[in-house]
Design a protein around this motif. Structure first.
Motif, PDB file in Angstrom:
ATOM      1  N   THR A  50      25.249   7.413  34.093  1.00  0.00           N
ATOM      2  CA  THR A  50      24.355   6.777  35.059  1.00  0.00           C
ATOM      3  C   THR A  50      25.051   5.844  36.035  1.00  0.00           C
ATOM      4  O   THR A  50      24.480   5.495  37.062  1.00  0.00           O
ATOM      5  CB  THR A  50      23.281   5.962  34.328  1.00  0.00           C
ATOM      6  OG1 THR A  50      23.913   4.910  33.592  1.00  0.00           O
ATOM      7  CG2 THR A  50      22.451   6.828  33.396  1.00  0.00           C
ATOM      8  N   GLY A  51      26.251   5.373  35.694  1.00  0.00           N
ATOM      9  CA  GLY A  51      26.928   4.394  36.530  1.00  0.00           C
ATOM     10  C   GLY A  51      26.372   2.996  36.348  1.00  0.00           C
ATOM     11  O   GLY A  51      26.792   2.068  37.025  1.00  0.00           O
ATOM     12  N   GLN A  52      25.430   2.840  35.434  1.00  0.00           N
ATOM     13  CA  GLN A  52      24.822   1.534  35.167  1.00  0.00           C
ATOM     14  C   GLN A  52      25.855   0.578  34.582  1.00  0.00           C
ATOM     15  O   GLN A  52      26.702   0.975  33.797  1.00  0.00           O
ATOM     16  CB  GLN A  52      23.662   1.697  34.185  1.00  0.00           C
ATOM     17  CG  GLN A  52      22.997   0.396  33.802  1.00  0.00           C
ATOM     18  CD  GLN A  52      21.916   0.595  32.746  1.00  0.00           C
ATOM     19  OE1 GLN A  52      21.719   1.689  32.237  1.00  0.00           O
ATOM     20  NE2 GLN A  52      21.227  -0.471  32.406  1.00  0.00           N
ATOM     21  N   GLU A  53      25.769  -0.687  34.974  1.00  0.00           N
ATOM     22  CA  GLU A  53      26.649  -1.713  34.425  1.00  0.00           C
ATOM     23  C   GLU A  53      25.937  -2.406  33.275  1.00  0.00           C
ATOM     24  O   GLU A  53      24.779  -2.805  33.404  1.00  0.00           O
ATOM     25  CB  GLU A  53      27.027  -2.727  35.502  1.00  0.00           C
ATOM     26  CG  GLU A  53      27.923  -2.154  36.566  1.00  0.00           C
ATOM     27  CD  GLU A  53      28.336  -3.185  37.596  1.00  0.00           C
ATOM     28  OE1 GLU A  53      27.584  -4.149  37.838  1.00  0.00           O
ATOM     29  OE2 GLU A  53      29.422  -3.026  38.160  1.00  0.00           O
ATOM     30  N   VAL A  54      26.657  -2.529  32.152  1.00  0.00           N
ATOM     31  CA  VAL A  54      26.113  -3.160  30.954  1.00  0.00           C
ATOM     32  C   VAL A  54      27.060  -4.274  30.537  1.00  0.00           C
ATOM     33  O   VAL A  54      28.273  -4.062  30.439  1.00  0.00           O
ATOM     34  CB  VAL A  54      25.976  -2.130  29.800  1.00  0.00           C
ATOM     35  CG1 VAL A  54      25.479  -2.800  28.538  1.00  0.00           C
ATOM     36  CG2 VAL A  54      25.082  -0.980  30.209  1.00  0.00           C
ATOM     37  N   CYS A  55      26.513  -5.442  30.306  1.00  0.00           N
ATOM     38  CA  CYS A  55      27.314  -6.568  29.832  1.00  0.00           C
ATOM     39  C   CYS A  55      27.457  -6.465  28.318  1.00  0.00           C
ATOM     40  O   CYS A  55      26.466  -6.328  27.606  1.00  0.00           O
ATOM     41  CB  CYS A  55      26.646  -7.882  30.208  1.00  0.00           C
ATOM     42  SG  CYS A  55      26.617  -8.173  31.975  1.00  0.00           S
ATOM     43  N   LEU A  56      28.692  -6.517  27.853  1.00  0.00           N
ATOM     44  CA  LEU A  56      28.969  -6.394  26.429  1.00  0.00           C
ATOM     45  C   LEU A  56      29.165  -7.760  25.806  1.00  0.00           C
ATOM     46  O   LEU A  56      29.676  -8.685  26.443  1.00  0.00           O
ATOM     47  CB  LEU A  56      30.223  -5.549  26.212  1.00  0.00           C
ATOM     48  CG  LEU A  56      30.206  -4.150  26.832  1.00  0.00           C
ATOM     49  CD1 LEU A  56      31.528  -3.457  26.568  1.00  0.00           C
ATOM     50  CD2 LEU A  56      29.038  -3.334  26.298  1.00  0.00           C
ATOM     51  N   ASP A  57      28.764  -7.876  24.549  1.00  0.00           N
ATOM     52  CA  ASP A  57      28.922  -9.117  23.797  1.00  0.00           C
ATOM     53  C   ASP A  57      30.396  -9.281  23.435  1.00  0.00           C
ATOM     54  O   ASP A  57      30.926  -8.514  22.635  1.00  0.00           O
ATOM     55  CB  ASP A  57      28.065  -9.065  22.542  1.00  0.00           C
ATOM     56  CG  ASP A  57      28.176 -10.301  21.679  1.00  0.00           C
ATOM     57  OD1 ASP A  57      28.936 -11.220  22.025  1.00  0.00           O
ATOM     58  OD2 ASP A  57      27.482 -10.350  20.647  1.00  0.00           O
ATOM     59  N   PRO A  58      31.083 -10.286  23.995  1.00  0.00           N
ATOM     60  CA  PRO A  58      32.512 -10.441  23.716  1.00  0.00           C
ATOM     61  C   PRO A  58      32.810 -10.813  22.263  1.00  0.00           C
ATOM     62  O   PRO A  58      33.948 -10.724  21.828  1.00  0.00           O
ATOM     63  CB  PRO A  58      32.958 -11.554  24.674  1.00  0.00           C
ATOM     64  CG  PRO A  58      31.721 -12.258  25.073  1.00  0.00           C
ATOM     65  CD  PRO A  58      30.589 -11.287  24.932  1.00  0.00           C
ATOM     66  N   ASN A  59      31.784 -11.191  21.502  1.00  0.00           N
ATOM     67  CA  ASN A  59      31.979 -11.548  20.093  1.00  0.00           C
ATOM     68  C   ASN A  59      31.702 -10.399  19.133  1.00  0.00           C
ATOM     69  O   ASN A  59      31.941 -10.533  17.937  1.00  0.00           O
ATOM     70  CB  ASN A  59      31.090 -12.747  19.731  1.00  0.00           C
ATOM     71  CG  ASN A  59      31.475 -13.976  20.528  1.00  0.00           C
ATOM     72  OD1 ASN A  59      32.645 -14.314  20.631  1.00  0.00           O
ATOM     73  ND2 ASN A  59      30.496 -14.617  21.127  1.00  0.00           N
ATOM     74  N   ALA A  60      31.209  -9.277  19.642  1.00  0.00           N
ATOM     75  CA  ALA A  60      30.952  -8.115  18.786  1.00  0.00           C
ATOM     76  C   ALA A  60      32.291  -7.521  18.341  1.00  0.00           C
ATOM     77  O   ALA A  60      33.193  -7.345  19.171  1.00  0.00           O
ATOM     78  CB  ALA A  60      30.139  -7.075  19.532  1.00  0.00           C
TER      79      ALA A  60
END
Length: 73
Positions: A50-60
């Motif tokens: 999709t090209g969608q931007e997703v913010c990832l949890d840096p603590n995962a």
């Protein structure tokens, strides 16, 4: 969700982070270190389909492993 993807510019681009494992769906990753505009480290993944931007949890744990893998390359 990255606010830049919907045309909003704020000091921090991420308002929500995803901790669920989505590794195989990621096309590109952008790491934005904490700075004078945003005190949080932000990791923004662009999805393949999709090209969608997703913010990832840096603590995962899976995100930490992925970043360490990219740094090692």
């Amino acid at each position: 969700m990255s606010l830049r993807s919907v045309g909003v510019e704020l000091p921090c681009r991420c308002i929500e982070t995803e901790s669920k494992r989505i590794g195989r769906h990621i096309e590109r990753v952008e790491l934005i270190p904490a700075n004078s505009h945003c005190e949080d480290t932000e990791i923004i993944a662009t999805l393949k389909k999709t090209g969608q931007e997703v913010c990832l949890d840096p603590n995962a744990p899976w995100v930490k492993n992925m970043i360490n893998h990219f740094i090692a390359k």
